[in-house]
Design an enzyme around this catalytic site. Structure first.
Site, PDB file in Angstrom:
ATOM      1  N   TYR A   1       7.681  -5.683  37.567  1.00 17.06           N
ATOM      2  CA  TYR A   1       8.603  -6.816  37.623  1.00 17.06           C
ATOM      3  C   TYR A   1       9.371  -6.830  38.940  1.00 17.06           C
ATOM      4  CZ  TYR A   1      12.245 -10.109  36.216  1.00 17.06           C
ATOM      5  OH  TYR A   1      13.107 -11.190  36.147  1.00 17.06           O
TER       6      TYR A   1
ATOM      7  N   ILE B   1      20.998 -12.415  32.046  1.00 16.22           N
ATOM      8  CA  ILE B   1      21.399 -13.713  31.508  1.00 16.22           C
ATOM      9  C   ILE B   1      21.025 -13.733  30.033  1.00 16.22           C
ATOM     10  CG2 ILE B   1      21.176 -16.214  31.743  1.00 16.22           C
ATOM     11  CD1 ILE B   1      22.317 -14.850  34.246  1.00 16.22           C
TER      12      ILE B   1
ATOM     13  N   ILE C   1      16.465 -20.013  31.095  1.00 19.01           N
ATOM     14  CA  ILE C   1      16.985 -20.676  32.292  1.00 19.01           C
ATOM     15  C   ILE C   1      16.292 -22.023  32.510  1.00 19.01           C
ATOM     16  CG2 ILE C   1      17.073 -20.519  34.815  1.00 19.01           C
ATOM     17  CD1 ILE C   1      17.503 -17.473  34.440  1.00 19.01           C
TER      18      ILE C   1
ATOM     19  N   LYS D   1       9.213  -9.810  41.959  1.00 16.38           N
ATOM     20  CA  LYS D   1      10.369 -10.604  42.384  1.00 16.38           C
ATOM     21  C   LYS D   1      10.726 -10.348  43.848  1.00 16.38           C
ATOM     22  CE  LYS D   1      11.069 -12.812  38.532  1.00 16.38           C
ATOM     23  NZ  LYS D   1      10.852 -14.281  38.461  1.00 16.38           N
TER      24      LYS D   1
ATOM     25  N   THR E   1      19.248 -14.870  27.371  1.00 16.05           N
ATOM     26  CA  THR E   1      18.064 -15.669  27.051  1.00 16.05           C
ATOM     27  C   THR E   1      17.213 -14.844  26.090  1.00 16.05           C
ATOM     28  OG1 THR E   1      16.706 -14.730  28.839  1.00 16.05           O
ATOM     29  CG2 THR E   1      18.083 -16.642  29.402  1.00 16.05           C
TER      30      THR E   1
ATOM     31  N   ASP F   1      -0.096 -23.789  31.203  1.00 16.03           N
ATOM     32  CA  ASP F   1      -0.162 -22.354  31.485  1.00 16.03           C
ATOM     33  C   ASP F   1      -0.229 -22.230  32.998  1.00 16.03           C
ATOM     34  OD1 ASP F   1      -0.857 -19.716  31.991  1.00 16.03           O
ATOM     35  OD2 ASP F   1      -2.229 -19.572  30.287  1.00 16.03           O
TER      36      ASP F   1
ATOM     37  N   ASN G   1      10.208 -21.739  37.847  1.00 20.58           N
ATOM     38  CA  ASN G   1      10.999 -20.877  36.970  1.00 20.58           C
ATOM     39  C   ASN G   1      10.152 -19.994  36.062  1.00 20.58           C
ATOM     40  OD1 ASN G   1      13.435 -20.127  35.182  1.00 20.58           O
ATOM     41  ND2 ASN G   1      12.091 -21.197  33.747  1.00 20.58           N
TER      42      ASN G   1
END
Length: 257
Positions: free
Chosen positions: A154, A187, A17, A158, A189, A63, A90
């Site tokens: 995760y 998505i 993305i 988020k 990727t 980083d 991002n």
């Protein structure tokens, strides 16, 4: 949408993305600053942006979990452009594991990249965004708005990022700085392969996703980039802040039976 004269900083810009957003916004006239850890991939994205015949981005190997790297990133951005109009947070990473399987090291690692780094970079960028009356777009996930098994760290990272988006939007609204997020579902990727999914399993997963996304397919990086551009553009989203925009093919409204 026109980003001519706007300076946009994008983290995690070497792939996925982030790379799509770099090319999308460069094509709309933005002067982009691309930050990522992988120098070779970052240079490749920069070359693709330059091929569009627009401004060649500034690339900074970064980083995001290291404060010194973030300070250097901001310093180089302001030294070159003298301003910052849009921050696209991002950079992120994923990991599998339920509460039984995930350990504290994994939890800390995921939150360090997906949440703590966003806090740190936003704080550093804020004086410049305030001066420019700019805005922030955080790249979250449908995992922030919905719960999924075997993805505890995760999902938590988020969900916290979404709250960070809303709280900072509330804090900064009176000062003219908008803060929003995009919340993609699956998505195409390298995200899933980066967390260990093999090619055959990934192909089967994408096929399965046709049934878990009501629109019958997964998304593309360009579709998410277009949503980021919409939120970052004052001509299209001047009255939008604190929004978590789902770019998920309807996945968040699907109730399994």
């Amino acid at each position: 949408m026109d980003f001519t004269g706007k300076v946009v900083l994008i983290t995690g810009a070497s792939s996925g993305i982030g790379a799509s957003t770099a090319k999308y916004l460069t094509n709309l006239g933005a002067s982009c600053v691309l930050a990522a850890r992988n120098e070779a991939k970052l240079a490749e994205v920069c070359k693709e942006c330059a091929a569009l015949g627009k401004a060649t981005p500034l690339t900074v190997v970064t980083d995001v979990t290291k404060r010194a790297d973030l300070e250097r990133l901001l310093k180089l951005t302001i030294a070159k452009y003298g301003r910052l109009d849009v921050l696209v947070n991002n950079a992120g990473k994923g990991a599998g594991g339920s509460i039984e399987e995930a350990d504290l090291d994994q939890f800390d690692d995921i939150l360090d990249t997906n949440l703590r780094s966003v806090f740190a970079l936003t704080k550093l960028a804020l004086p410049h965004l305030l001066a420019a009356k700019g805005n922030i777009v955080n790249v979250s996930s449908v995992a922030g708005t919905n719960s999924f098994h075997n993805a505890l760290s995760y999902c938590v990272s988020k969900a916290a990022l979404d709250q960070f988006t809303r709280c900072t939007a509330l804090d900064l609204a009176a000062k003219g700085v908008r803060v929003n997020s995009v919340n993609p579902a699956v998505i195409v990727t390298n995200f899933h392969k980066a967390i260990g999914m093999e090619d055959e399993a990934y192909a089967a997963y994408l096929k399965h996703c046709e049934t878990t996304h009501p629109l019958g397919r997964v998304g593309t990086g360009e579709e998410v980039a277009a949503s980021i551009a919409f939120l970052a553009c004052d001509a299209t989203a001047s009255f939008t802040t604190g929004t978590c925009l789902r770019v998920d093919g309807g996945k968040h409204i699907l109730t399994p039976r």
